[in-house]
Design a protein around this motif. Structure first.
Motif, short mmCIF file in Angstrom:
data_model
loop_
_atom_site.label_atom_id
_atom_site.label_comp_id
_atom_site.label_asym_id
_atom_site.label_seq_id
_atom_site.Cartn_x
_atom_site.Cartn_y
_atom_site.Cartn_z
N ALA A 139 67.49 -61.51 58.92
CA ALA A 139 66.18 -62.09 59.22
C ALA A 139 65.64 -62.90 58.05
O ALA A 139 65.01 -63.95 58.23
CB ALA A 139 65.19 -60.99 59.59
N ALA A 140 65.89 -62.42 56.83
CA ALA A 140 65.37 -63.09 55.63
C ALA A 140 66.20 -64.32 55.26
O ALA A 140 65.70 -65.23 54.60
CB ALA A 140 65.32 -62.12 54.47
N GLY A 141 67.47 -64.34 55.64
CA GLY A 141 68.36 -65.43 55.24
C GLY A 141 69.05 -65.12 53.93
O GLY A 141 70.27 -65.02 53.87
N GLY A 190 74.84 -65.13 46.90
CA GLY A 190 74.40 -66.51 47.05
C GLY A 190 73.85 -67.06 45.75
O GLY A 190 74.27 -66.66 44.66
N ARG A 191 72.89 -67.96 45.86
CA ARG A 191 72.34 -68.64 44.69
C ARG A 191 71.64 -67.64 43.77
O ARG A 191 70.93 -66.75 44.24
CB ARG A 191 71.35 -69.72 45.14
CG ARG A 191 70.87 -70.65 44.02
CD ARG A 191 69.97 -71.72 44.57
NE ARG A 191 70.69 -72.64 45.42
CZ ARG A 191 71.39 -73.69 44.99
NH1 ARG A 191 71.46 -73.93 43.69
NH2 ARG A 191 72.00 -74.49 45.84
N PRO A 192 71.83 -67.76 42.46
CA PRO A 192 71.20 -66.81 41.53
C PRO A 192 69.71 -67.03 41.40
O PRO A 192 69.18 -68.08 41.77
CB PRO A 192 71.93 -67.09 40.21
CG PRO A 192 72.32 -68.53 40.31
CD PRO A 192 72.65 -68.76 41.76
N VAL A 193 69.05 -66.03 40.85
CA VAL A 193 67.65 -66.16 40.49
C VAL A 193 67.63 -66.76 39.08
O VAL A 193 68.07 -66.13 38.12
CB VAL A 193 66.94 -64.80 40.51
CG1 VAL A 193 65.49 -64.94 40.08
CG2 VAL A 193 67.04 -64.18 41.90
N GLY A 194 67.15 -67.97 38.95
CA GLY A 194 67.20 -68.64 37.67
C GLY A 194 68.33 -69.67 37.63
O GLY A 194 68.81 -70.13 38.67
N GLY A 195 68.78 -70.01 36.42
CA GLY A 195 69.80 -71.03 36.25
C GLY A 195 71.21 -70.51 36.46
O GLY A 195 71.43 -69.36 36.85
N GLN A 206 77.46 -62.17 55.58
CA GLN A 206 78.74 -62.89 55.61
C GLN A 206 79.41 -62.65 56.96
O GLN A 206 79.41 -61.54 57.48
CB GLN A 206 79.66 -62.35 54.50
CG GLN A 206 81.11 -62.80 54.60
CD GLN A 206 81.35 -64.13 53.93
OE1 GLN A 206 80.58 -65.05 54.10
NE2 GLN A 206 82.40 -64.23 53.16
N GLY A 207 79.98 -63.71 57.52
CA GLY A 207 80.72 -63.55 58.76
C GLY A 207 82.02 -62.80 58.52
O GLY A 207 82.56 -62.77 57.41
N ALA A 208 82.54 -62.18 59.57
CA ALA A 208 83.78 -61.41 59.46
C ALA A 208 84.94 -62.32 59.06
O ALA A 208 85.05 -63.46 59.52
CB ALA A 208 84.09 -60.72 60.78
N LEU A 209 85.81 -61.81 58.20
CA LEU A 209 86.99 -62.56 57.77
C LEU A 209 88.12 -62.38 58.78
O LEU A 209 88.28 -61.30 59.35
CB LEU A 209 87.46 -62.09 56.39
CG LEU A 209 86.52 -62.37 55.22
CD1 LEU A 209 87.04 -61.70 53.96
CD2 LEU A 209 86.35 -63.87 55.00
N PRO A 210 88.93 -63.42 58.99
CA PRO A 210 90.10 -63.26 59.86
C PRO A 210 91.05 -62.20 59.30
O PRO A 210 91.21 -62.08 58.08
CB PRO A 210 90.76 -64.65 59.83
CG PRO A 210 89.69 -65.58 59.37
CD PRO A 210 88.80 -64.78 58.47
#
Length: 387
Positions: A139-141, A190-195, A206-210
């Motif tokens: 829900a949050a992304g 995902g993207r870090p907090v900060g630089g 994450q979607g399921a891996l094959p």
């Protein structure tokens, strides 16, 4: 009887210059090309991923790696060999998971259940927390661990581990659960907090891996590794993958590896990788701590002289920032608090080498700009240069 092909240390260094994209003529145009060439980039220290990539790009920009990781998702962070975090091409993720990560994730899951039981929580309770966590994250992304703790309060439950022992500690359910979900590829960093030097990442579903059969995945990972790091010994493959000897031998056979003679003894190479490569023009490189090149082999004498190791490797076996000249580690470098780069040779170098290293140091300093980088695992030489 036909003699086995021989690949000496000099030829291995020529392969390293080309396959590891270190000689200027072999540098890549994108972060994806670097990751494909190296199979996996060490990501325990977030800064190392960016510095390793920058050393191998014709036009290094942090934004290129950030695009690949967080926008295009052509690269992904995940646990892999030796319980270590890596950045790998997204297409390789199913192979890495099936060959290596899944077995470790299963062990971590058992440990998580035992951890919860210590706190008086059963498997059903933990499963409910997991469902609510994944739903909240979807829900949050994206969300940090702290943000998820606000959305799912059970994640903040703290349990005392190693009761009565000197290393007794309190750990939250959230820290342990998110780690396991990451290893199981239910969620991804995902993207870090900060630089780009920050180690605090947001999580995303994450979607399921094959699915890939284990033996097939191990053969494919070994083939890719030999293409980038070969020739190498059986022990090199075993050390890099973290597999057992039987698994390594089966994977070498399945990918068609052939025996070759190395200066250190018997090794293995792919059957189409037996012809010598032309030696590159003289080259220098400054590589960060935990870079894939110095961390690529267990047997390191052909590129890392024994006398240099006390200065460049910490007590846990982590290698610090290194200076290279023509395929050998000849010193180390560090960034001082004032932002300047300092390097030190651990052996006499010709003027040509000093000038080349200075040029690479200027190139790296220009790339870093105002950023400050301190390796997560500090080594004696790095500390000396910043002291």
């Amino acid at each position: 009887m036909t003699a086995r092909p021989r690949i000496d240390d000099r030829q291995r260094r020529a392969r390293l210059a080309a396959r590891q994209l270190l000689a200027p003529a072999h540098r890549a145009a994108s972060a994806e090309q670097v990751a494909e060439a190296l199979v996996a980039l060490h990501a325990t220290d977030p800064a190392s991923v960016f510095l390793s990539t920058a050393a191998r790009l014709t036009r290094p920009e942090p934004a290129d790696l950030e695009r690949a990781l967080y926008q295009d998702r052509t690269l992904v962070r995940m646990h892999g060999m030796r319980h270590t975090l890596f950045v790998v091409p997204t297409g390789l993720a199913p192979v890495l998971y099936a060959s290596t990560t899944r077995k470790v994730a299963e062990k971590e899951r058992r440990g998580l259940l035992a951890f919860a039981a210590e706190g008086g929580f059963d498997a059903d309770w933990l499963a409910g927390v997991q469902r609510r966590t994944l739903a909240a994250l979807a829900a949050a992304g994206q969300a940090t661990g702290s943000q998820l703790g606000e959305l799912v309060p059970e994640l903040r439950e703290a349990i005392t581990v190693a009761v009565g022992k000197p290393y007794e500690a309190r750990q939250t359910v959230g820290v342990r659960l998110l780690r396991v979900l990451g290893m199981e590829n239910e969620i991804v960093r995902g993207r870090p907090v900060g630089g780009w030097t920050s180690g605090q990442h947001r999580w995303a579903v994450q979607g399921a891996l094959p699915g890939v059969p284990v033996a097939e995945a191990q053969a494919e990972l070994t083939r890719r590794w030999l293409a980038a790091f070969g020739p190498a010994t059986t022990e090199d493959v075993r050390w890099w993958t973290g597999w057992g000897v039987r698994e390594v031998r089966a994977a070498l056979a399945a990918c068609g590896a052939v025996p070759v003679d190395l200066d250190c003894g018997e090794g293995h190479a792919l059957p189409d990788d037996l012809d010598p490569l032309p030696e590159p023009a003289p080259w220098a490189a400054l590589l960060p701590s935990l870079d894939s090149a110095p961390m690529g082999w267990q047997q390191r004498d052909w590129y890392l002289p024994v006398p240099h190791r006390a200065d460049l490797i910490d007590r846990s076996g982590n290698i610090g920032p290194t200076v290279w000249w023509n395929g050998r580690v000849v010193g180390g470098w560090a960034q001082h608090a004032d932002g300047g780069l300092r390097w030190e040779a651990l052996e006499p170098l010709p003027r040509e080498a000093v000038a080349a290293v200075d040029a690479e140091a200027d190139r790296l300093a220009g790339w870093l700009g105002p950023a400050r980088v301190t390796p997560r695992f500090r080594t004696p030489l790095e500390r000396r240069l910043t002291g």
